[in-house]
Design an enzyme around this catalytic site. Sequence first.
Site, PDB file in Angstrom:
ATOM      1  CD  GLU A 196      13.059  -0.683   9.763  1.00  0.00           C
ATOM      2  OE1 GLU A 196      13.354   0.275  10.303  1.00  0.00           O
ATOM      3  OE2 GLU A 196      13.841  -1.683   9.290  1.00  0.00           O
ATOM      4  CB  CYS A 246      12.542   7.347  10.170  1.00  0.00           C
ATOM      5  SG  CYS A 246      13.844   6.498   9.083  1.00  0.00           S
ATOM      6  CE  LYS A 279      -1.698   2.538   2.959  1.00  0.00           C
ATOM      7  NZ  LYS A 279      -1.974   4.054   2.504  1.00  0.00           N
TER       8      LYS A 279
HETATM    9  P1  NAD Z   1       1.787   7.138   9.335  1.00  0.00           P
HETATM   10  O1  NAD Z   1       1.989   5.719  10.372  1.00  0.00           O
HETATM   11  O2  NAD Z   1       0.906   8.130   9.278  1.00  0.00           O
HETATM   12  O3  NAD Z   1       1.498   6.305   7.846  1.00  0.00           O
HETATM   13  C1  NAD Z   1       2.464   5.255   7.406  1.00  0.00           C
HETATM   14  C2  NAD Z   1       1.577   4.386   6.395  1.00  0.00           C
HETATM   15  O4  NAD Z   1       0.686   3.793   7.455  1.00  0.00           O
HETATM   16  C3  NAD Z   1       0.862   5.293   5.383  1.00  0.00           C
HETATM   17  O5  NAD Z   1       0.862   4.436   4.040  1.00  0.00           O
HETATM   18  C4  NAD Z   1      -0.609   5.263   5.928  1.00  0.00           C
HETATM   19  O6  NAD Z   1      -1.787   5.180   5.014  1.00  0.00           O
HETATM   20  C5  NAD Z   1      -0.704   3.770   6.698  1.00  0.00           C
HETATM   21  N1  NAD Z   1      -1.617   3.850   7.831  1.00  0.00           N
HETATM   22  C6  NAD Z   1      -1.994   5.034   8.477  1.00  0.00           C
HETATM   23  N2  NAD Z   1      -3.023   4.390   9.374  1.00  0.00           N
HETATM   24  C7  NAD Z   1      -3.034   3.034   9.185  1.00  0.00           C
HETATM   25  C8  NAD Z   1      -3.771   1.986   9.923  1.00  0.00           C
HETATM   26  N3  NAD Z   1      -4.439   2.264  10.969  1.00  0.00           N
HETATM   27  N4  NAD Z   1      -3.470   0.727   9.529  1.00  0.00           N
HETATM   28  C9  NAD Z   1      -2.575   0.375   8.631  1.00  0.00           C
HETATM   29  N5  NAD Z   1      -2.164   1.519   7.568  1.00  0.00           N
HETATM   30  C10 NAD Z   1      -2.155   2.640   8.168  1.00  0.00           C
HETATM   31  O7  NAD Z   1       3.276   7.691   9.010  1.00  0.00           O
HETATM   32  P2  NAD Z   1       3.705   9.200   8.395  1.00  0.00           P
HETATM   33  O8  NAD Z   1       3.211  10.205   8.754  1.00  0.00           O
HETATM   34  O9  NAD Z   1       3.223   8.672   6.738  1.00  0.00           O
HETATM   35  O10 NAD Z   1       5.229   8.744   8.288  1.00  0.00           O
HETATM   36  C11 NAD Z   1       5.790   9.502   9.129  1.00  0.00           C
HETATM   37  C12 NAD Z   1       6.356   8.450  10.098  1.00  0.00           C
HETATM   38  O11 NAD Z   1       7.135   7.233   9.814  1.00  0.00           O
HETATM   39  C13 NAD Z   1       7.377   9.038  11.011  1.00  0.00           C
HETATM   40  O12 NAD Z   1       7.176   8.505  12.497  1.00  0.00           O
HETATM   41  C14 NAD Z   1       8.757   8.477  10.626  1.00  0.00           C
HETATM   42  O13 NAD Z   1       9.717   8.419  11.588  1.00  0.00           O
HETATM   43  C15 NAD Z   1       8.386   7.029  10.332  1.00  0.00           C
HETATM   44  N6  NAD Z   1       9.334   6.569   9.545  1.00  0.00           N
HETATM   45  C16 NAD Z   1      10.007   5.441   9.818  1.00  0.00           C
HETATM   46  C17 NAD Z   1      10.884   5.013   9.051  1.00  0.00           C
HETATM   47  C18 NAD Z   1      11.874   3.757   9.535  1.00  0.00           C
HETATM   48  O14 NAD Z   1      12.594   3.242   8.547  1.00  0.00           O
HETATM   49  N7  NAD Z   1      12.086   3.535  10.692  1.00  0.00           N
HETATM   50  C19 NAD Z   1      11.403   5.271   7.479  1.00  0.00           C
HETATM   51  C20 NAD Z   1      10.313   6.596   7.199  1.00  0.00           C
HETATM   52  C21 NAD Z   1       9.460   7.106   8.198  1.00  0.00           C
END
Ligand code: NAD
Length: 481
Positions: free
Chosen positions: A254, A288, A179
């Site tokens: 992650e 991140c 997704k």
């Molecule tokens: P998010 O958790 O809001 O969304 C990430 C993904 O999850 C999106 O595709 C979103 O549509 C999906 N999602 C949202 N709610 C969901 C649910 N209830 N069930 C299943 N999927 C769902 O995060 P974001 O705001 O898009 O990204 C930023 C965050 O990601 C920050 O905390 C950042 O640190 C983290 N991040 C971590 C890494 C890593 O490798 N550790 C890399 C990039 C970003």
Amino acid sequence: MTREIRPYWQNFIDGNWVDGADGSRITVSDPATGEPIAEVARALPADVDKAVAAARRCFESRTLKDMRPNHRGDLMLEVADQLEHLADEIATLECFDNGKTLAAGRAEVALTQRYLRYYGGMADKLEGRQIPLGDGLLDYTLHVPYGVSAQIVPWNGPLPVGARSVACAIVTGNTVVLKSPEDSPLSLFLFAEACERAGVPSGAVNIICGYGHDAGAALAAHDDVDHIVFTGSVETGKSILRSAAERIIPCIMELGGKSGGIVHADADLDRTAASAVRGIFHHSGQICSAGSRLIVHRSIHDELMDKIAGLATKRSVGPGIDGCDMGPLISARQLEKVESLCRAGVEEGATLLLGGSRVPGLPGHFMSPTIFTGVRPDMRIAQEEFFGPVLVVLPFDSPEEAIAIANGTDYGLAAGVYTRDLRLAHWTADRLVAGQVYVNEWWAGGVETPFGGMKRSGYGREKGQEALLGYVQTKNVGIRL
Ligand code: NAD
């Protein structure tokens, strides 16, 4: 450069480009202007069902599993080659879809190709063991795929983050439903196109875009999913883990970070300043593993901050397509979150050295490069992830105090240490609770080095050889001869 963006993008399910179940669409906007740039077919839970069914059929057909591993690897090498033809389009797209600079967009394509080639080349090197059991018995282990791997990707680097997980899954014989993030979904559709052109079997890689609360949640909770890879926020991670617990399926998590770099008194201050500035302001801090905290020995604090502020003020902020150093944040919501946390920092008594609010006079979601000094470890700005271009600086007097500050958050993604003393570097690295420690250069490491979190930053590793082990389970075969 001309701005040519395809106006409408469909989901890629079972080798076909399809509309969403009810024909509805998600509008994608340019974060540099707030203007709509394209629409994507909105995947609903019914589309998730179709994608998972396609991945299941492909898995059960054993097309990938029975393939000689080097041939699965060849598929990923071919996807990397096909991306070359799409590289300019992807790089431009990332400026408008994601707010990246053109140089960063190009670098992301190259990075994605590196992942595909690295794991393509490792496909035939994942070997089991033969375990001696004495006369009359033969025992060996196999690395077998889980089945359907569900992968949920965030908006900040969807192409490389998505492609590296797809590559690991495919070379180990799994199939994938990915997704893409609703805020910046487009580059992963071009990745799907590269998979199609490369002859990846239908149903092996399915890429859909929907909102997290319906399509994402439905994918994570799907009965026919065997394995989840999630990159995103801690809160979403928890909710996905709750779904996975119902079905006892493995997850790679992650999650976020609040990564701190410790600057000892003997550090090379010019190099440290350059590394710290890149570590927090690259992609406007929406990474991140950004170096979002700097923990600085009091004796060099003022001199280092002069150098850092000098470099930070030189960074140009504007649309990435214009070649600026720092593009916009992804959305108005994200900009508001970052600004509001900055206001909390001022109210808590931190000193605002630079920035602190949006860039005036620009239409998009641009945040000024921001630095807070005089920060205490218990302040919200020292504990919470901004996911924006905000550096918080905390002074220390002893190495033990520096370690306590660095480890004093819920997160454990990355950490750093700046010193000329190798013994002190090793002493510090050994005590930092983080999945990776960078010494004298933020983001030292690469595709080849394992990456992942400790504590609330998650578990499991992406990148490096370790990552492949997250996509297979061990089966032991014991034979009485
Ligand atoms: P998010 O958790 O809001 O969304 C990430 C993904 O999850 C999106 O595709 C979103 O549509 C999906 N999602 C949202 N709610 C969901 C649910 N209830 N069930 C299943 N999927 C769902 O995060 P974001 O705001 O898009 O990204 C930023 C965050 O990601 C920050 O905390 C950042 O640190 C983290 N991040 C971590 C890494 C890593 O490798 N550790 C890399 C990039 C970003």
